[in-house]
Design a protein around this motif. Structure first.
Motif, PDB file in Angstrom:
ATOM      1  N   VAL A   1      34.579   8.272  37.562  1.00  0.00           N
ATOM      2  CA  VAL A   1      34.812   7.185  38.508  1.00  0.00           C
ATOM      3  C   VAL A   1      34.256   5.898  37.910  1.00  0.00           C
ATOM      4  O   VAL A   1      33.092   5.845  37.508  1.00  0.00           O
ATOM      5  CB  VAL A   1      34.128   7.462  39.856  1.00  0.00           C
ATOM      6  N   GLN A   2      35.097   4.889  37.852  1.00  0.00           N
ATOM      7  CA  GLN A   2      34.628   3.566  37.417  1.00  0.00           C
ATOM      8  C   GLN A   2      34.664   2.626  38.618  1.00  0.00           C
ATOM      9  O   GLN A   2      35.639   2.608  39.373  1.00  0.00           O
ATOM     10  CB  GLN A   2      35.514   2.995  36.306  1.00  0.00           C
ATOM     11  N   LEU A   3      33.567   1.890  38.785  1.00  0.00           N
ATOM     12  CA  LEU A   3      33.442   0.975  39.916  1.00  0.00           C
ATOM     13  C   LEU A   3      33.279  -0.439  39.390  1.00  0.00           C
ATOM     14  O   LEU A   3      32.517  -0.680  38.446  1.00  0.00           O
ATOM     15  CB  LEU A   3      32.237   1.356  40.777  1.00  0.00           C
ATOM     16  N   GLN A   4      33.972  -1.363  40.013  1.00  0.00           N
ATOM     17  CA  GLN A   4      33.924  -2.770  39.627  1.00  0.00           C
ATOM     18  C   GLN A   4      33.551  -3.594  40.854  1.00  0.00           C
ATOM     19  O   GLN A   4      34.350  -3.737  41.773  1.00  0.00           O
ATOM     20  CB  GLN A   4      35.261  -3.216  39.075  1.00  0.00           C
ATOM     21  N   ALA A   5      32.328  -4.125  40.846  1.00  0.00           N
ATOM     22  CA  ALA A   5      31.879  -4.959  41.959  1.00  0.00           C
ATOM     23  C   ALA A   5      32.202  -6.424  41.677  1.00  0.00           C
ATOM     24  O   ALA A   5      32.109  -6.875  40.532  1.00  0.00           O
ATOM     25  CB  ALA A   5      30.386  -4.790  42.174  1.00  0.00           C
ATOM     26  N   SER A   6      32.574  -7.132  42.724  1.00  0.00           N
ATOM     27  CA  SER A   6      32.883  -8.554  42.590  1.00  0.00           C
ATOM     28  C   SER A   6      32.658  -9.258  43.917  1.00  0.00           C
ATOM     29  O   SER A   6      32.424  -8.604  44.946  1.00  0.00           O
ATOM     30  CB  SER A   6      34.324  -8.745  42.130  1.00  0.00           C
ATOM     31  N   LEU A  19      31.783  -8.917  49.440  1.00  0.00           N
ATOM     32  CA  LEU A  19      31.752  -8.219  48.164  1.00  0.00           C
ATOM     33  C   LEU A  19      32.812  -7.115  48.164  1.00  0.00           C
ATOM     34  O   LEU A  19      33.057  -6.487  49.189  1.00  0.00           O
ATOM     35  CB  LEU A  19      30.378  -7.608  47.917  1.00  0.00           C
ATOM     36  N   SER A  20      33.397  -6.904  47.006  1.00  0.00           N
ATOM     37  CA  SER A  20      34.386  -5.848  46.836  1.00  0.00           C
ATOM     38  C   SER A  20      33.917  -4.859  45.782  1.00  0.00           C
ATOM     39  O   SER A  20      33.222  -5.235  44.838  1.00  0.00           O
ATOM     40  CB  SER A  20      35.731  -6.439  46.411  1.00  0.00           C
ATOM     41  N   CYS A  21      34.310  -3.624  45.960  1.00  0.00           N
ATOM     42  CA  CYS A  21      33.999  -2.563  45.005  1.00  0.00           C
ATOM     43  C   CYS A  21      35.294  -1.806  44.749  1.00  0.00           C
ATOM     44  O   CYS A  21      35.694  -0.964  45.565  1.00  0.00           O
ATOM     45  CB  CYS A  21      32.922  -1.652  45.568  1.00  0.00           C
ATOM     46  N   ALA A  22      35.935  -2.124  43.648  1.00  0.00           N
ATOM     47  CA  ALA A  22      37.212  -1.499  43.307  1.00  0.00           C
ATOM     48  C   ALA A  22      36.956  -0.268  42.446  1.00  0.00           C
ATOM     49  O   ALA A  22      36.205  -0.318  41.479  1.00  0.00           O
ATOM     50  CB  ALA A  22      38.093  -2.486  42.561  1.00  0.00           C
ATOM     51  N   LYS A  63      21.445  -5.066  59.728  1.00  0.00           N
ATOM     52  CA  LYS A  63      22.232  -4.642  60.886  1.00  0.00           C
ATOM     53  C   LYS A  63      22.640  -5.857  61.712  1.00  0.00           C
ATOM     54  O   LYS A  63      21.822  -6.738  61.989  1.00  0.00           O
ATOM     55  CB  LYS A  63      21.433  -3.671  61.749  1.00  0.00           C
ATOM     56  N   GLY A  64      23.911  -5.880  62.098  1.00  0.00           N
ATOM     57  CA  GLY A  64      24.415  -6.996  62.881  1.00  0.00           C
ATOM     58  C   GLY A  64      24.855  -8.182  62.039  1.00  0.00           C
ATOM     59  O   GLY A  64      25.498  -9.101  62.551  1.00  0.00           O
ATOM     60  N   ARG A  65      24.506  -8.185  60.758  1.00  0.00           N
ATOM     61  CA  ARG A  65      24.920  -9.278  59.862  1.00  0.00           C
ATOM     62  C   ARG A  65      25.902  -8.796  58.792  1.00  0.00           C
ATOM     63  O   ARG A  65      26.803  -9.525  58.396  1.00  0.00           O
ATOM     64  CB  ARG A  65      23.696  -9.892  59.166  1.00  0.00           C
ATOM     65  N   PHE A  66      25.688  -7.593  58.298  1.00  0.00           N
ATOM     66  CA  PHE A  66      26.527  -7.032  57.242  1.00  0.00           C
ATOM     67  C   PHE A  66      27.432  -5.942  57.821  1.00  0.00           C
ATOM     68  O   PHE A  66      27.043  -5.248  58.778  1.00  0.00           O
ATOM     69  CB  PHE A  66      25.678  -6.417  56.145  1.00  0.00           C
ATOM     70  N   ALA A  67      28.581  -5.766  57.204  1.00  0.00           N
ATOM     71  CA  ALA A  67      29.499  -4.707  57.617  1.00  0.00           C
ATOM     72  C   ALA A  67      30.138  -4.081  56.385  1.00  0.00           C
ATOM     73  O   ALA A  67      30.723  -4.790  55.565  1.00  0.00           O
ATOM     74  CB  ALA A  67      30.570  -5.247  58.552  1.00  0.00           C
ATOM     75  N   ILE A  68      29.997  -2.782  56.285  1.00  0.00           N
ATOM     76  CA  ILE A  68      30.610  -2.045  55.179  1.00  0.00           C
ATOM     77  C   ILE A  68      31.923  -1.446  55.662  1.00  0.00           C
ATOM     78  O   ILE A  68      32.047  -1.026  56.817  1.00  0.00           O
ATOM     79  CB  ILE A  68      29.653  -0.950  54.647  1.00  0.00           C
ATOM     80  N   SER A  69      32.898  -1.433  54.784  1.00  0.00           N
ATOM     81  CA  SER A  69      34.198  -0.863  55.143  1.00  0.00           C
ATOM     82  C   SER A  69      34.893  -0.407  53.877  1.00  0.00           C
ATOM     83  O   SER A  69      34.410  -0.644  52.760  1.00  0.00           O
ATOM     84  CB  SER A  69      35.053  -1.901  55.876  1.00  0.00           C
ATOM     85  N   ASN A  75      41.987   1.525  47.451  1.00  0.00           N
ATOM     86  CA  ASN A  75      40.917   2.215  46.717  1.00  0.00           C
ATOM     87  C   ASN A  75      39.722   1.287  46.481  1.00  0.00           C
ATOM     88  O   ASN A  75      39.116   1.252  45.400  1.00  0.00           O
ATOM     89  CB  ASN A  75      41.410   2.756  45.369  1.00  0.00           C
ATOM     90  N   THR A  76      39.383   0.548  47.522  1.00  0.00           N
ATOM     91  CA  THR A  76      38.358  -0.485  47.431  1.00  0.00           C
ATOM     92  C   THR A  76      37.452  -0.429  48.657  1.00  0.00           C
ATOM     93  O   THR A  76      37.932  -0.196  49.768  1.00  0.00           O
ATOM     94  CB  THR A  76      39.002  -1.881  47.334  1.00  0.00           C
ATOM     95  N   ALA A  77      36.163  -0.633  48.412  1.00  0.00           N
ATOM     96  CA  ALA A  77      35.206  -0.752  49.504  1.00  0.00           C
ATOM     97  C   ALA A  77      34.709  -2.195  49.557  1.00  0.00           C
ATOM     98  O   ALA A  77      34.789  -2.930  48.566  1.00  0.00           O
ATOM     99  CB  ALA A  77      34.041   0.202  49.298  1.00  0.00           C
ATOM    100  N   TYR A  78      34.204  -2.577  50.733  1.00  0.00           N
ATOM    101  CA  TYR A  78      33.789  -3.957  50.933  1.00  0.00           C
ATOM    102  C   TYR A  78      32.414  -4.018  51.599  1.00  0.00           C
ATOM    103  O   TYR A  78      32.004  -3.088  52.307  1.00  0.00           O
ATOM    104  CB  TYR A  78      34.791  -4.687  51.832  1.00  0.00           C
ATOM    105  N   LEU A  79      31.751  -5.111  51.368  1.00  0.00           N
ATOM    106  CA  LEU A  79      30.533  -5.425  52.118  1.00  0.00           C
ATOM    107  C   LEU A  79      30.672  -6.868  52.594  1.00  0.00           C
ATOM    108  O   LEU A  79      30.570  -7.804  51.798  1.00  0.00           O
ATOM    109  CB  LEU A  79      29.279  -5.269  51.253  1.00  0.00           C
ATOM    110  N   GLN A  80      30.963  -7.022  53.882  1.00  0.00           N
ATOM    111  CA  GLN A  80      31.046  -8.341  54.490  1.00  0.00           C
ATOM    112  C   GLN A  80      29.641  -8.766  54.881  1.00  0.00           C
ATOM    113  O   GLN A  80      28.974  -8.057  55.637  1.00  0.00           O
ATOM    114  CB  GLN A  80      31.948  -8.304  55.712  1.00  0.00           C
ATOM    115  N   MET A  81      29.220  -9.900  54.372  1.00  0.00           N
ATOM    116  CA  MET A  81      27.859 -10.374  54.615  1.00  0.00           C
ATOM    117  C   MET A  81      27.919 -11.706  55.342  1.00  0.00           C
ATOM    118  O   MET A  81      28.435 -12.695  54.794  1.00  0.00           O
ATOM    119  CB  MET A  81      27.105 -10.521  53.293  1.00  0.00           C
ATOM    120  N   ASN A  82      27.433 -11.724  56.563  1.00  0.00           N
ATOM    121  CA  ASN A  82      27.414 -12.930  57.385  1.00  0.00           C
ATOM    122  C   ASN A  82      25.964 -13.348  57.660  1.00  0.00           C
ATOM    123  O   ASN A  82      25.043 -12.563  57.480  1.00  0.00           O
ATOM    124  CB  ASN A  82      28.141 -12.686  58.702  1.00  0.00           C
TER     125      ASN A  82
END
Length: 124
Positions: A1-6, A19-22, A63-69, A75-82
């Motif tokens: 598995v190769q992961l690319q964060a951006s 943030l994205s993790c492809a 908690k309450g500021r960040f959301a992972i999805s 084939n990508t994960a995200y971290l929304q940071m508010n």
């Protein structure tokens, strides 16, 4: 598995970043995905994770500021940071694990695969 964060960058306090993790080489939906961060002079810290069944875990301070999805089609994960704070400044890493037991899901050793990291800087 190769992961690319951006998606890292410089943002003012109160701002947002996503943030994205492809992933390549594997189907991400089969893995637990975690986000960690490491500030200079500090240990790597768990931020959030999402299991293959979509159960989610967060560091209390985000908690309450960040959301992972995840978007399985991409084939990508995200971290929304508010509502970012200067103390969120760090290099953020995504990681993947095929482990089933979740008791150590907040520990770096739980994860087998790591992305290269993306820098997040929050100015006051």
């Amino acid at each position: 598995v190769q992961l690319q964060a951006s998606g890292g960058g410089l943002v003012q306090a109160g701002g947002s970043l996503r943030l994205s993790c492809a992933a390549s080489g594997a189907t991400l939906s089969r893995y637990t995905i975690g986000w960690f961060r490491q500030a200079p002079g500090k240990e790597r810290e768990f931020v959030a994770s999402i299991r293959s069944g979509d159960r989610i875990y967060y560091l209390d301070s985000v908690k309450g500021r960040f959301a992972i999805s995840r978007d399985n089609a991409k084939n990508t994960a995200y971290l929304q940071m508010n509502s970012l704070k200067p103390e969120d400044t760090a290099t953020y890493y995504c990681a993947a694990s095929s482990r089933i037991i979740s008791s150590t899901i907040r520990m770096a050793d739980y994860y087998d695969y790591w992305g290269q990291g993306t820098q997040v800087t929050v100015s006051s």
